[in-house]
Design an enzyme around this catalytic site. Structure first.
Site, short mmCIF file in Angstrom:
data_model
loop_
_atom_site.label_atom_id
_atom_site.label_comp_id
_atom_site.label_asym_id
_atom_site.label_seq_id
_atom_site.Cartn_x
_atom_site.Cartn_y
_atom_site.Cartn_z
N ASN A 167 0.44 -1.30 0.19
CA ASN A 167 0.57 -0.01 -0.16
C ASN A 167 0.76 1.17 -0.04
OD1 ASN A 167 -2.14 -1.57 -0.45
ND2 ASN A 167 -2.76 -0.49 1.85
N CYS B 77 -10.84 -5.69 -4.38
CA CYS B 77 -10.77 -6.88 -3.42
C CYS B 77 -13.18 -6.03 -2.70
CB CYS B 77 -10.72 -6.50 -2.10
SG CYS B 77 -9.38 -7.13 -2.00
N ARG C 252 -16.96 0.91 -1.38
CA ARG C 252 -16.06 1.69 -2.23
C ARG C 252 -15.95 3.52 -2.75
NH1 ARG C 252 -10.79 -2.05 -1.30
NH2 ARG C 252 -10.08 -0.49 -0.77
N ASP D 158 -7.53 -3.95 7.40
CA ASP D 158 -6.77 -4.56 6.70
C ASP D 158 -6.37 -5.88 7.76
OD1 ASP D 158 -7.19 -3.54 4.83
OD2 ASP D 158 -4.97 -2.83 3.74
#
Ligand code: UD1
Length: 418
Positions: free
Chosen positions: A23, A116, A121, A307
């Protein structure tokens, strides 16, 4: 789609080096678009999502190549501002190129990106931010079109500290001369890493790691060399796997300060986490845990990272007590509870909150990796379960973990892929 096959019951033991952070790598790769000369990146993990980002940059006209462990991105020929739909749909992080493209070429097109399946989102916060910097927004058949041949620096107040929106705006602002301020910004360590990269290219960034970031952009940014920070989520996954199996491992390239929510909770439960010199952390877990109810909710950094939530839930199954896990970042990120139940876990969950009855044995089953971290949670559960666990959709897990089976095997786990 492939599978991981795990036979549980072995304690993890040994030394493991944590890879560079996915990330951090993805936005920094996108930020390379801003440079007028080549960028050399170190510590970029060799993951599927990184391959997709390489495809995105190549489709835009960049020359990208690996030279041993270095990833070299030459952005000088970038001329395209539309990412082909089939590439964009593969990964949500492809949205990161919007900010750099808008600033560099004056245009960008944002499609609802893939990735994902952990909720809707949306990208409204990104789009709002660009509009505050003077971008003209139109909805087209291709997606949301952004035009900003002359963007202005300004102040953007984010309605939520979105990691991606903060990064996208930082990147755009770095190539807009003058000072841009981002308020209610995300504070994740990956934001600080991106800020350091933008600074090396010539922008001035102050306040990264706080909710108030100021970027003094330049009309030209130059190529540089940068090593990305260690992956705190990968580190957390191995720490939780070792703890769940009552193991002892030494992690190298691990910054424990990046795991504030996790380290305190594990220490409370009796896991010894000892910082050694040179970014090494020793994890020493008890063989059994005392009855201790645990309650946690996820949140933006420095809160408990969403996460790590799934992997932590898998670990909690081995801690006697009734535990509550509340997911507050994404609206649909507890799907792994259903898969864990197939292994005998006693969990009651709706979309946001799970009640976990820990300390009961798990048994092997066939389960599905619904998203990358949910899949990692199933691997952890498999390491503690009796008999054989088959985790399908292995490729979903491999989006974020390089050689997971090989590295767990090196720590003594009984795991194969097929
Ligand atoms: C990044 C991470 C991801 C992590 C997440 C939260 C990368 C590549 N991915 O994702 O692994 O799980 O941070 O720590 O770094 N939201 C909106 N509108 C927007 C943007 C976000 O409503 O325009 C919402 C999202 O739906 C979500 C929340 O804000 O509910 C957090 O999203 P965000 O922080 O943007 O996560 P990502 O940057 O997508």
């Amino acid at each position: 789609m492939g599978e991981f096959v795990v036979r549980g019951g072995r304690r993890l033991n040994g030394t493991l080096r944590v890879h560079g952070a996915k990330n951090a790598a993805l936005p920094i790769m996108a930020a390379s678009i801003l440079a007028s000369s080549p960028v050399t990146l170190e510590g970029i993990p060799k993951l599927r999502d990184v391959d997709v980002m390489i495809d995105v940059l190549t489709a835009l006209g960049a020359q990208v190549r690996w030279e041993n462990t270095s990833l070299i991105i030459d952005p000088t020929d970038i001329h395209e501002y539309v990412v082909p739909e089939e590439v964009m749909m593969k990964m949500r992080a492809s949205i990161f190129v919007i900010g750099p493209l808008l600033s560099k070429l004056g245009h960008a097109v944002a499609m609802q990106p893939g990735g994902c399946s952990i909720g809707d989102r949306p990208i409204d916060i990104h789009i709002y931010g660009f509009s505050q910097l003077g971008a003209h927004i139109t909805e087209t058949d291709q997606g949301t079109r952004l035009d900003g041949p002359s963007l202005n620096p300004g102040t953007v107040h984010l309605s939520y500290p979105s990691v991606g929106a903060t990064e996208n705006l930082m990147m755009a602002a770095a190539l807009i001369p003058g000072e841009t301020r981002i308020r209610n910004a995300a504070m994740e360590p990956e934001i600080v890493d991106l800020a350091q990269f933008l600074e090396k290219m010539g922008a001035r960034v102050r306040g990264a790691g706080t909710p108030d970031i100021r970027i003094v952009g330049q009309s030209e940014l130059v190529g540089t060399r940068h090593t990305v920070i260690p992956d705190r989520i990968e580190a957390a996954t191995f720490i939780l796997a070792a703890s769940a199996t009552g193991g002892q491992i030494l992690l190298e390239n691990c910054i424990i300060e990046h795991l504030p929510g996790l380290s305190g909770r594990l220490r409370d439960l009796g896991v010894n986490l000892v910082e050694k010199d040179g970014d090494r952390v020793l994890v020493d877990a008890p063989r059994t845990f005392q009855t201790t109810p645990v309650s946690l909710h996820t949140g933006p950094y420095p809160g408990f990272a969403t996460d790590m939530q799934a992997q932590f839930m898998a670990f909690l199954l081995g801690v006697p007590g009734v535990h509550v896990v509340s997911e507050r970042v994404f609206e649909n990120r507890l799907g792994h509870a259903r898969e864990l139940r197939r292994m005998g876990a006693q969990i009651i969950a709706d979309q946001r909150v799970a009640l976990i009855y820990g300390g009961r044995p798990l048994h092997g089953s066939t389960v599905k990796a619904l998203d990358l971290r949910a899949g990692a949670a199933l691997v952890i559960a498999g390491l503690t379960a009796q008999e054989e666990t088959v985790i399908t959709d292995r490729e979903v897990i491999e989006r974020g973990y390089e050689d997971l089976d090989g590295r767990l095997k090196a720590l003594g786990a009984d795991i194969d892929c097929r």
